[in-house]
Design a protein around this motif. Structure first.
Motif, PDB file in Angstrom:
ATOM      1  N   ILE A 239      24.898  25.142 -22.883  1.00  0.00           N
ATOM      2  CA  ILE A 239      24.578  26.202 -22.030  1.00  0.00           C
ATOM      3  C   ILE A 239      23.756  27.092 -22.602  1.00  0.00           C
ATOM      4  CG2 ILE A 239      25.389  27.956 -20.272  1.00  0.00           C
ATOM      5  CD1 ILE A 239      25.970  25.144 -19.267  1.00  0.00           C
ATOM      6  N   LYS A 240      23.864  27.694 -23.900  1.00  0.00           N
ATOM      7  CA  LYS A 240      22.914  28.542 -24.630  1.00  0.00           C
ATOM      8  C   LYS A 240      21.669  27.746 -24.701  1.00  0.00           C
ATOM      9  CE  LYS A 240      23.050  31.702 -28.534  1.00  0.00           C
ATOM     10  NZ  LYS A 240      21.676  32.123 -28.150  1.00  0.00           N
ATOM     11  N   THR A 241      21.805  26.800 -24.950  1.00  0.00           N
ATOM     12  CA  THR A 241      20.356  25.899 -25.323  1.00  0.00           C
ATOM     13  C   THR A 241      19.514  25.985 -24.074  1.00  0.00           C
ATOM     14  OG1 THR A 241      20.965  24.499 -27.084  1.00  0.00           O
ATOM     15  CG2 THR A 241      19.078  23.734 -25.898  1.00  0.00           C
ATOM     16  N   LEU A 242      20.429  25.771 -22.904  1.00  0.00           N
ATOM     17  CA  LEU A 242      19.773  25.448 -21.581  1.00  0.00           C
ATOM     18  C   LEU A 242      19.120  27.027 -21.098  1.00  0.00           C
ATOM     19  CD1 LEU A 242      19.242  23.964 -19.001  1.00  0.00           C
ATOM     20  CD2 LEU A 242      21.641  24.591 -18.318  1.00  0.00           C
ATOM     21  N   LYS A 243      19.998  28.010 -21.301  1.00  0.00           N
ATOM     22  CA  LYS A 243      19.686  29.292 -20.961  1.00  0.00           C
ATOM     23  C   LYS A 243      18.414  29.776 -21.698  1.00  0.00           C
ATOM     24  CE  LYS A 243      22.729  32.745 -22.682  1.00  0.00           C
ATOM     25  NZ  LYS A 243      21.833  33.764 -23.269  1.00  0.00           N
ATOM     26  N   ASP A 244      18.314  29.548 -23.239  1.00  0.00           N
ATOM     27  CA  ASP A 244      17.476  29.970 -24.099  1.00  0.00           C
ATOM     28  C   ASP A 244      16.021  29.029 -23.882  1.00  0.00           C
ATOM     29  OD1 ASP A 244      19.029  32.071 -24.638  1.00  0.00           O
ATOM     30  OD2 ASP A 244      19.756  31.064 -26.712  1.00  0.00           O
ATOM     31  N   GLY A 245      16.277  28.069 -23.412  1.00  0.00           N
ATOM     32  CA  GLY A 245      15.227  27.093 -23.329  1.00  0.00           C
ATOM     33  C   GLY A 245      14.814  26.550 -24.795  1.00  0.00           C
ATOM     34  N   PRO A 285      35.594  22.437  -7.730  1.00  0.00           N
ATOM     35  CA  PRO A 285      34.107  22.012  -7.670  1.00  0.00           C
ATOM     36  C   PRO A 285      33.505  21.943  -8.932  1.00  0.00           C
ATOM     37  CG  PRO A 285      34.752  23.713  -5.955  1.00  0.00           C
ATOM     38  CD  PRO A 285      35.875  23.613  -6.987  1.00  0.00           C
ATOM     39  N   SER A 286      32.478  20.748  -8.981  1.00  0.00           N
ATOM     40  CA  SER A 286      31.561  20.644 -10.042  1.00  0.00           C
ATOM     41  C   SER A 286      30.105  20.701  -9.439  1.00  0.00           C
ATOM     42  CB  SER A 286      31.686  19.309 -10.635  1.00  0.00           C
ATOM     43  OG  SER A 286      32.999  18.938 -11.336  1.00  0.00           O
ATOM     44  N   VAL A 287      29.411  22.013 -10.259  1.00  0.00           N
ATOM     45  CA  VAL A 287      28.064  22.313  -9.488  1.00  0.00           C
ATOM     46  C   VAL A 287      26.956  22.096 -10.471  1.00  0.00           C
ATOM     47  CG1 VAL A 287      29.182  23.674  -7.896  1.00  0.00           C
ATOM     48  CG2 VAL A 287      28.566  24.860 -10.195  1.00  0.00           C
ATOM     49  N   LEU A 288      25.778  22.287 -10.165  1.00  0.00           N
ATOM     50  CA  LEU A 288      24.437  22.090 -10.952  1.00  0.00           C
ATOM     51  C   LEU A 288      24.369  23.416 -11.714  1.00  0.00           C
ATOM     52  CD1 LEU A 288      22.149  20.342 -11.823  1.00  0.00           C
ATOM     53  CD2 LEU A 288      20.677  21.407  -9.928  1.00  0.00           C
ATOM     54  N   ILE A 289      24.068  23.227 -13.244  1.00  0.00           N
ATOM     55  CA  ILE A 289      23.570  24.233 -13.841  1.00  0.00           C
ATOM     56  C   ILE A 289      22.183  24.223 -14.325  1.00  0.00           C
ATOM     57  CG2 ILE A 289      24.489  25.896 -15.861  1.00  0.00           C
ATOM     58  CD1 ILE A 289      27.122  24.372 -15.826  1.00  0.00           C
ATOM     59  N   THR A 290      21.406  25.130 -13.920  1.00  0.00           N
ATOM     60  CA  THR A 290      20.142  25.089 -14.404  1.00  0.00           C
ATOM     61  C   THR A 290      19.734  26.412 -15.264  1.00  0.00           C
ATOM     62  OG1 THR A 290      19.269  26.167 -12.556  1.00  0.00           O
ATOM     63  CG2 THR A 290      19.352  23.773 -12.649  1.00  0.00           C
ATOM     64  N   LYS A 291      18.575  26.573 -15.930  1.00  0.00           N
ATOM     65  CA  LYS A 291      18.158  28.021 -16.790  1.00  0.00           C
ATOM     66  C   LYS A 291      18.381  28.893 -15.782  1.00  0.00           C
ATOM     67  CE  LYS A 291      14.843  29.863 -19.662  1.00  0.00           C
ATOM     68  NZ  LYS A 291      13.742  29.619 -20.379  1.00  0.00           N
ATOM     69  N   ALA A 292      18.197  28.843 -14.442  1.00  0.00           N
ATOM     70  CA  ALA A 292      18.264  29.995 -13.570  1.00  0.00           C
ATOM     71  C   ALA A 292      19.641  30.754 -13.503  1.00  0.00           C
ATOM     72  CB  ALA A 292      17.770  29.549 -12.083  1.00  0.00           C
ATOM     73  N   ASN A 293      20.812  29.727 -13.253  1.00  0.00           N
ATOM     74  CA  ASN A 293      22.229  30.172 -13.518  1.00  0.00           C
ATOM     75  C   ASN A 293      22.974  30.040 -14.325  1.00  0.00           C
ATOM     76  OD1 ASN A 293      22.600  27.376 -13.069  1.00  0.00           O
ATOM     77  ND2 ASN A 293      23.824  27.535 -11.356  1.00  0.00           N
ATOM     78  N   ALA A 294      22.242  29.753 -15.446  1.00  0.00           N
ATOM     79  CA  ALA A 294      23.001  29.330 -16.972  1.00  0.00           C
ATOM     80  C   ALA A 294      24.041  30.572 -17.296  1.00  0.00           C
ATOM     81  CB  ALA A 294      22.262  28.794 -17.941  1.00  0.00           C
ATOM     82  N   LYS A 295      23.535  31.664 -17.091  1.00  0.00           N
ATOM     83  CA  LYS A 295      24.062  32.932 -17.690  1.00  0.00           C
ATOM     84  C   LYS A 295      25.544  33.147 -17.031  1.00  0.00           C
ATOM     85  CE  LYS A 295      22.253  36.279 -14.330  1.00  0.00           C
ATOM     86  NZ  LYS A 295      21.627  35.370 -13.439  1.00  0.00           N
ATOM     87  N   ASP A 296      25.795  32.704 -15.661  1.00  0.00           N
ATOM     88  CA  ASP A 296      26.945  32.580 -14.942  1.00  0.00           C
ATOM     89  C   ASP A 296      28.071  31.615 -15.541  1.00  0.00           C
ATOM     90  OD1 ASP A 296      25.848  34.455 -13.365  1.00  0.00           O
ATOM     91  OD2 ASP A 296      25.251  32.910 -11.917  1.00  0.00           O
TER      92      ASP A 296
END
Length: 304
Positions: A239-245, A285-296
């Motif tokens: 998630i950190k990799t995703l968040k930081d790009g 529930p299992s939901v999609l995580i993208t860079k936009a909501n990764a911080k959550d």
């Protein structure tokens, strides 16, 4: 007379928890959350005793179930089975002795030996990545998949993934192999894929630990054709990799937190203390995580 399981709770609830040992990041999270539940719930409820047992394999877990019944005298059980088929009969034997049973995540092959089932949404866990990969590839390309361990939940995930991919005849699933939700096994499996297939567009790793092994194999082989690696379960490193790009191949994830073992222990203990039953099935529930909501979905203090 022995009361049938679920008829009423004993004055004291003696709850056994049987879980896999921390052999990879996700099970590390499971062990941590189970012990958090024990600590918090025993402090809150004087009539509750929680015994947590970890095991390295299905055979050891089956033996531990006998110990929990005979030595620990449990009257309730929360179990995260190592494997579905191998643990079905041992759990049924515990249930037949009047123990209230909640099964978590990896379901039994026969549900008659349980009172309740708690899990993440395994259908969404397979469907969300498939939809994302199909869209990212514009409906065409070559992909490979890494599966977990032969369990009901792994089958659910793979079936859901395939049901989406059926709508994309120009996406070819070259192969799907078990890599046991393990970094080293995933590394070896991906090495095999890279040797056999000269072009791969995307990888569904189906777990963040496996994704780490996959990325290592790709980097070691110096392959540049793979544009997307989709893991799963929202491990903090991924998630950190995703968040930081910081890695363009990591573009999305799907939530599936090991905290559900805490939730299952808490729900089971509180229901039994009141003499109540849980719903037959509870799906988180299992939901999609993208860079936009990764911080959550980023929990740096978590072990997973």
């Amino acid at each position: 007379m022995a009361a049938p399981s679920g008829a009423f709770a004993a004055d004291k609830v003696n709850l056994g928890v049987a879980i896999p040992s921390a052999d990879h990041g996700f099970t590390g999270g499971i062990v941590w959350w189970a012990n958090e539940a024990k600590k918090e719930l025993e402090k809150k409820y004087p009539d509750l005793k929680v015994t947590v047992k970890t095991s390295a394999n299905a055979g050891e877990q089956a033996n531990q179930l006998q110990d929990l019944v005979t030595a620990n005298k449990i009257n309730a059980l929360v179990i995260f089975p190592h494997e579905s088929a191998a643990l079905t009969k041992p759990v049924e034997q515990v249930h037949s002795k009047g123990v209230y049973v909640t099964v978590v995540d990896r379901g039994l092959t026969d549900e008659s030996g349980q009172d309740a089932y708690v899990a993440g949404d395994n259908t969404a866990f397979g469907k969300v990545p498939a939809e994302y990969i199909a869209k990212a590839l514009n409906g065409k390309g070559d992909i490979v998949a890494l599966r977990g361990i032969a369990t009901t939940l792994d089958t659910e995930r793979m079936d859901a993934f395939n049901s989406v991919m059926k709508n994309y005849p120009d996406i070819h699933l070259l192969d799907a192999k078990y890599a046991n939700w393990n970094r080293d096994d995933a590394f070896k499996t991906m090495q095999d894929f890279l040797t056999r297939f000269k072009h791969i567009d995307a990888v569904w790793a189906a777990d963040d630990d496996m994704a780490v092994g996959v990325l290592k194999a790709i980097d070691q082989a110096k392959r540049t054709d793979i544009k997307l690696v989709f893991g799963g379960a929202g491990a903090k490193g991924m998630i950190k990799t995703l968040k930081d790009g910081t890695d363009p191949r990591i573009q999305a994830n799907v939530s599936y937190s090991p905290k559900f073992i805490y939730d299952a222990i808490k729900m089971t203990a509180e229901a039994r203390l009141k003499g109540e039953k849980l719903p037959a099935k509870t799906i988180i529930p299992s939901v999609l995580i993208t860079k936009a909501n990764a911080k959550d979905f980023y929990f740096p203090d978590s072990p997973f």
